[in-house]
Design a protein around this motif. Structure first.
Motif, PDB file in Angstrom:
ATOM      1  N   PHE A 144     -65.797   5.165  60.073  1.00  0.00           N
ATOM      2  CA  PHE A 144     -67.090   4.638  59.644  1.00  0.00           C
ATOM      3  C   PHE A 144     -67.555   5.446  58.441  1.00  0.00           C
ATOM      4  O   PHE A 144     -67.300   6.656  58.346  1.00  0.00           O
ATOM      5  CB  PHE A 144     -68.138   4.792  60.755  1.00  0.00           C
ATOM      6  CG  PHE A 144     -67.842   3.989  61.987  1.00  0.00           C
ATOM      7  CD1 PHE A 144     -67.642   2.611  61.908  1.00  0.00           C
ATOM      8  CD2 PHE A 144     -67.761   4.591  63.234  1.00  0.00           C
ATOM      9  CE1 PHE A 144     -67.373   1.861  63.038  1.00  0.00           C
ATOM     10  CE2 PHE A 144     -67.488   3.857  64.381  1.00  0.00           C
ATOM     11  CZ  PHE A 144     -67.297   2.484  64.284  1.00  0.00           C
TER      12      PHE A 144
ATOM     13  N   ASP B  10     -78.213  21.689  59.982  1.00  0.00           N
ATOM     14  CA  ASP B  10     -79.537  22.226  60.321  1.00  0.00           C
ATOM     15  C   ASP B  10     -80.221  21.319  61.339  1.00  0.00           C
ATOM     16  O   ASP B  10     -80.794  21.797  62.324  1.00  0.00           O
ATOM     17  CB  ASP B  10     -80.402  22.331  59.058  1.00  0.00           C
ATOM     18  CG  ASP B  10     -79.906  23.408  58.116  1.00  0.00           C
ATOM     19  OD1 ASP B  10     -79.978  24.581  58.485  1.00  0.00           O
ATOM     20  OD2 ASP B  10     -79.413  23.072  57.022  1.00  0.00           O
TER      21      ASP B  10
ATOM     22  N   SER C 297     -77.360  10.239  56.552  1.00  0.00           N
ATOM     23  CA  SER C 297     -77.896   9.541  57.726  1.00  0.00           C
ATOM     24  C   SER C 297     -77.889  10.483  58.939  1.00  0.00           C
ATOM     25  O   SER C 297     -77.177  11.497  58.960  1.00  0.00           O
ATOM     26  CB  SER C 297     -77.027   8.326  58.033  1.00  0.00           C
ATOM     27  OG  SER C 297     -75.723   8.762  58.394  1.00  0.00           O
TER      28      SER C 297
ATOM     29  N   THR D 258     -71.870  11.243  52.023  1.00  0.00           N
ATOM     30  CA  THR D 258     -72.031  12.542  51.349  1.00  0.00           C
ATOM     31  C   THR D 258     -71.047  13.596  51.843  1.00  0.00           C
ATOM     32  O   THR D 258     -70.779  14.572  51.151  1.00  0.00           O
ATOM     33  CB  THR D 258     -73.463  13.099  51.522  1.00  0.00           C
ATOM     34  OG1 THR D 258     -73.714  13.279  52.914  1.00  0.00           O
ATOM     35  CG2 THR D 258     -74.506  12.169  50.925  1.00  0.00           C
TER      36      THR D 258
HETATM   37  C1  LIG Z   1     -73.471  20.079  48.536  1.00  0.00           C
HETATM   38  C2  LIG Z   1     -73.883  19.797  49.945  1.00  0.00           C
HETATM   39  C3  LIG Z   1     -74.764  20.651  50.581  1.00  0.00           C
HETATM   40  C4  LIG Z   1     -75.149  20.386  51.893  1.00  0.00           C
HETATM   41  N1  LIG Z   1     -76.010  21.241  52.534  1.00  0.00           N
HETATM   42  C5  LIG Z   1     -76.350  21.020  53.822  1.00  0.00           C
HETATM   43  C6  LIG Z   1     -77.203  21.900  54.538  1.00  0.00           C
HETATM   44  O1  LIG Z   1     -77.672  22.910  53.994  1.00  0.00           O
HETATM   45  N2  LIG Z   1     -77.510  21.605  55.809  1.00  0.00           N
HETATM   46  C7  LIG Z   1     -77.025  20.495  56.446  1.00  0.00           C
HETATM   47  O2  LIG Z   1     -77.352  20.261  57.611  1.00  0.00           O
HETATM   48  N3  LIG Z   1     -76.204  19.650  55.815  1.00  0.00           N
HETATM   49  C8  LIG Z   1     -75.859  19.883  54.527  1.00  0.00           C
HETATM   50  N4  LIG Z   1     -75.020  19.025  53.890  1.00  0.00           N
HETATM   51  C9  LIG Z   1     -74.341  18.002  54.665  1.00  0.00           C
HETATM   52  C10 LIG Z   1     -75.073  16.707  54.725  1.00  0.00           C
HETATM   53  O3  LIG Z   1     -76.200  16.865  55.554  1.00  0.00           O
HETATM   54  C11 LIG Z   1     -74.085  15.725  55.349  1.00  0.00           C
HETATM   55  O4  LIG Z   1     -73.096  15.482  54.370  1.00  0.00           O
HETATM   56  C12 LIG Z   1     -74.746  14.430  55.762  1.00  0.00           C
HETATM   57  O5  LIG Z   1     -75.694  14.662  56.767  1.00  0.00           O
HETATM   58  C13 LIG Z   1     -73.718  13.428  56.252  1.00  0.00           C
HETATM   59  O6  LIG Z   1     -74.339  12.175  56.424  1.00  0.00           O
HETATM   60  P1  LIG Z   1     -73.723  10.881  55.755  1.00  0.00           P
HETATM   61  O7  LIG Z   1     -74.504   9.720  56.254  1.00  0.00           O
HETATM   62  O8  LIG Z   1     -73.594  11.014  54.287  1.00  0.00           O
HETATM   63  O9  LIG Z   1     -72.281  10.883  56.448  1.00  0.00           O
HETATM   64  P2  LIG Z   1     -70.886  10.321  55.919  1.00  0.00           P
HETATM   65  O10 LIG Z   1     -70.335  11.206  54.864  1.00  0.00           O
HETATM   66  O11 LIG Z   1     -70.996   8.862  55.635  1.00  0.00           O
HETATM   67  O12 LIG Z   1     -70.033  10.487  57.259  1.00  0.00           O
HETATM   68  C14 LIG Z   1     -69.772  11.769  57.795  1.00  0.00           C
HETATM   69  C15 LIG Z   1     -68.967  11.588  59.079  1.00  0.00           C
HETATM   70  O13 LIG Z   1     -69.762  10.931  60.057  1.00  0.00           O
HETATM   71  C16 LIG Z   1     -69.124   9.761  60.540  1.00  0.00           C
HETATM   72  N5  LIG Z   1     -70.205   8.812  60.820  1.00  0.00           N
HETATM   73  C17 LIG Z   1     -71.219   8.465  59.986  1.00  0.00           C
HETATM   74  N6  LIG Z   1     -72.078   7.665  60.620  1.00  0.00           N
HETATM   75  C18 LIG Z   1     -71.592   7.500  61.887  1.00  0.00           C
HETATM   76  C19 LIG Z   1     -72.057   6.778  63.030  1.00  0.00           C
HETATM   77  N7  LIG Z   1     -73.188   6.055  63.021  1.00  0.00           N
HETATM   78  N8  LIG Z   1     -71.299   6.842  64.154  1.00  0.00           N
HETATM   79  C20 LIG Z   1     -70.148   7.569  64.199  1.00  0.00           C
HETATM   80  N9  LIG Z   1     -69.673   8.262  63.145  1.00  0.00           N
HETATM   81  C21 LIG Z   1     -70.404   8.224  62.014  1.00  0.00           C
HETATM   82  C22 LIG Z   1     -68.185   9.347  59.425  1.00  0.00           C
HETATM   83  O14 LIG Z   1     -67.074   8.585  59.917  1.00  0.00           O
HETATM   84  C23 LIG Z   1     -67.740  10.686  58.893  1.00  0.00           C
HETATM   85  O15 LIG Z   1     -66.698  11.203  59.678  1.00  0.00           O
HETATM   86  C24 LIG Z   1     -74.639  19.254  52.569  1.00  0.00           C
HETATM   87  C25 LIG Z   1     -73.759  18.378  51.907  1.00  0.00           C
HETATM   88  C26 LIG Z   1     -73.380  18.646  50.612  1.00  0.00           C
HETATM   89  C27 LIG Z   1     -72.424  17.688  49.935  1.00  0.00           C
END
Ligand SMILES: Cc1cc2nc3c(=O)[nH]c(=O)nc-3n(C[C@H](O)[C@H](O)[C@H](O)COP(=O)(O)OP(=O)(O)OC[C@H]3O[C@@H](n4cnc5c(N)ncnc54)[C@H](O)[C@@H]3O)c2cc1C
Ligand code: SF4
Length: 338
Positions: free
Chosen positions: A27, A164, A108, A32
């Motif tokens: 998924f 976090d 998300s 990010t």
């Molecule tokens: C430069 C940088 C700095 C960051 N700093 C921090 C920080 O300080 N603190 C912190 O907490 N986070 C930090 N993050 C991380 C960021 O919070 C996560 O990348 C983000 O929360 C992921 O969410 P997304 O929706 O983009 O996930 P995606 O990248 O779309 O997916 C991430 C994973 O989750 C799975 N997934 C997504 N949605 C679902 C669902 N509904 N059910 C099952 N599986 C699912 C996907 O298959 C994948 O394996 C940082 C990221 C970056 C790039």
């Protein structure tokens, strides 16, 4: 160039149908984390199933007085949601301490729960890493491990969970709803992430074909005596060296209820219910807070570069508890702190 297929899910049932038909699919929500991992050749899904347009983007009150948060609610929308700010301010603080505003606008709730470790060797495919490639070894144990774990480690992996948001969810005792080909189920936050043991390739107890649909918060929000204290190398846009979420309930000068969890120190948000129990019925004092912190760190183990985290975690726990007890969730530089 590594080819992969892409499709968009129309609804939850369609997402589950699609993943059941393509076991090596993943998924994607905000993308990010997953897109970075694909660019670095760490993850190679044969297909991406885009769930970002599913109708899982609501924050609603539940019949029991809690909150149901859709898995597609963006981190920034959740942090600034009026119900979260008023009733669960610790969660709002934790979300705002993560990443950058632009990333929080995309990230998300489901993706944040499932995000992978930031261990440098996990991202470097030229080095051994049991999480990326089981039984290849762990380059971090004798390598640069400043950001790695001090609690709950194994001989196979010393990575930390970088979230976090999840540290606050641990204190709030959130429950995660998932659905898959075998139906729906609910996983308590304490059982959601795993310790590495000898299977560090598995971060969570969610199966590869299960979709997170929502997170439920019980009514207790610790809206008065709370804090989320994150210690990091920069004031913003950096992962935690150590973070501590605290929720207290005080009855006069006595701690009635105490919960706290640590981020940046283990493969999962770290709670020690024995240390929490030790605080109940005690005055909210420097002595009791330090004793609780000592208990949490009793079995901590450093690996060279990260040994400083043991004392840092001890002091951060005591300081976070003290901030929460004073109802001053942010650090105040003009006050004496532990
Ligand atoms: C430069 C940088 C700095 C960051 N700093 C921090 C920080 O300080 N603190 C912190 O907490 N986070 C930090 N993050 C991380 C960021 O919070 C996560 O990348 C983000 O929360 C992921 O969410 P997304 O929706 O983009 O996930 P995606 O990248 O779309 O997916 C991430 C994973 O989750 C799975 N997934 C997504 N949605 C679902 C669902 N509904 N059910 C099952 N599986 C699912 C996907 O298959 C994948 O394996 C940082 C990221 C970056 C790039
Ligand atoms: S600590 Fe875990 S993620 Fe990091 S190199 Fe070792 S096995 Fe890989």
């Amino acid at each position: 160039m590594i080819n992969f297929q892409y499709s968009r899910a129309n609804d939850v049932a369609d997402a589950v149908r699609q993943i059941a038909a393509s076991p090596s699919a993943k998924f994607i929500a905000g993308g990010t984390n997953l897109v970075d991992l694909m660019k670095m050749d760490v993850e190679r899904p044969a297909k991406l199933i885009d769930v970002s347009k599913l109708q899982l983007d609501k924050v609603e009150e539940t019949a029991s007085g809690g909150l149901r948060i859709g898995a597609l609610v963006r981190n920034s929308d959740l942090a600034y949601h009026p119900l979260v700010q008023r009733r669960y301010p610790m969660l709002s603080s934790a979300l705002q301490a993560g990443a950058s505003q632009q990333l929080r606008n995309m990230a998300s709730v489901g993706g944040n729960l499932m995000q992978r470790t930031r261990c440098a060797y996990f991202y470097d495919i030229a080095t051994p890493c049991n999480k990326r490639e089981p039984r290849s070894g762990c380059a971090a144990i004798a390598g640069h491990n400043r950001m790695n774990a001090i609690l709950g480690t194994s001989d196979a992996c010393i990575a930390v969970n970088p979230s976090d948001m999840c540290v606050a969810l641990a204190v709030l005792e959130a429950r995660v709803n998932v659905t898959g080909p075998r139906g729906e189920r609910t996983i308590g936050l304490a059982d959601f992430h795993r310790l590495p043991g000898d299977t560090p390739q598995r971060d969570t107890n969610v199966e590869a074909d299960e979709l997170i649909t929502s997170v439920e918060l019980p009514p207790r929000g610790f809206e008065r005596n709370y804090t989320y204290l994150k210690i990091r190398d920069r004031l913003s846009y950096a992962f935690a060296l150590v973070s501590v979420a605290v929720g207290l309930e005080l009855d006069g000068n006595t701690v009635k209820e105490a919960r706290f969890a640590l981020g940046g120190v283990a493969h999962k948000p770290w709670r020690n219910t024995q240390a929490e129990a030790q605080l109940r019925g005690q005055p909210p004092s420097e002595t009791t807070f330090t004793q609780a912190a000592n208990l949490v760190l009793r079995d901590a183990k450093g690996f060279g570069h990260n040994a400083f985290k043991i004392d840092l975690a001890r002091r951060t726990i005591a300081r976070a508890l003290s901030q929460a007890a004073r109802a001053t969730p942010q650090s105040q530089s003009n006050k004496k702190i532990l």
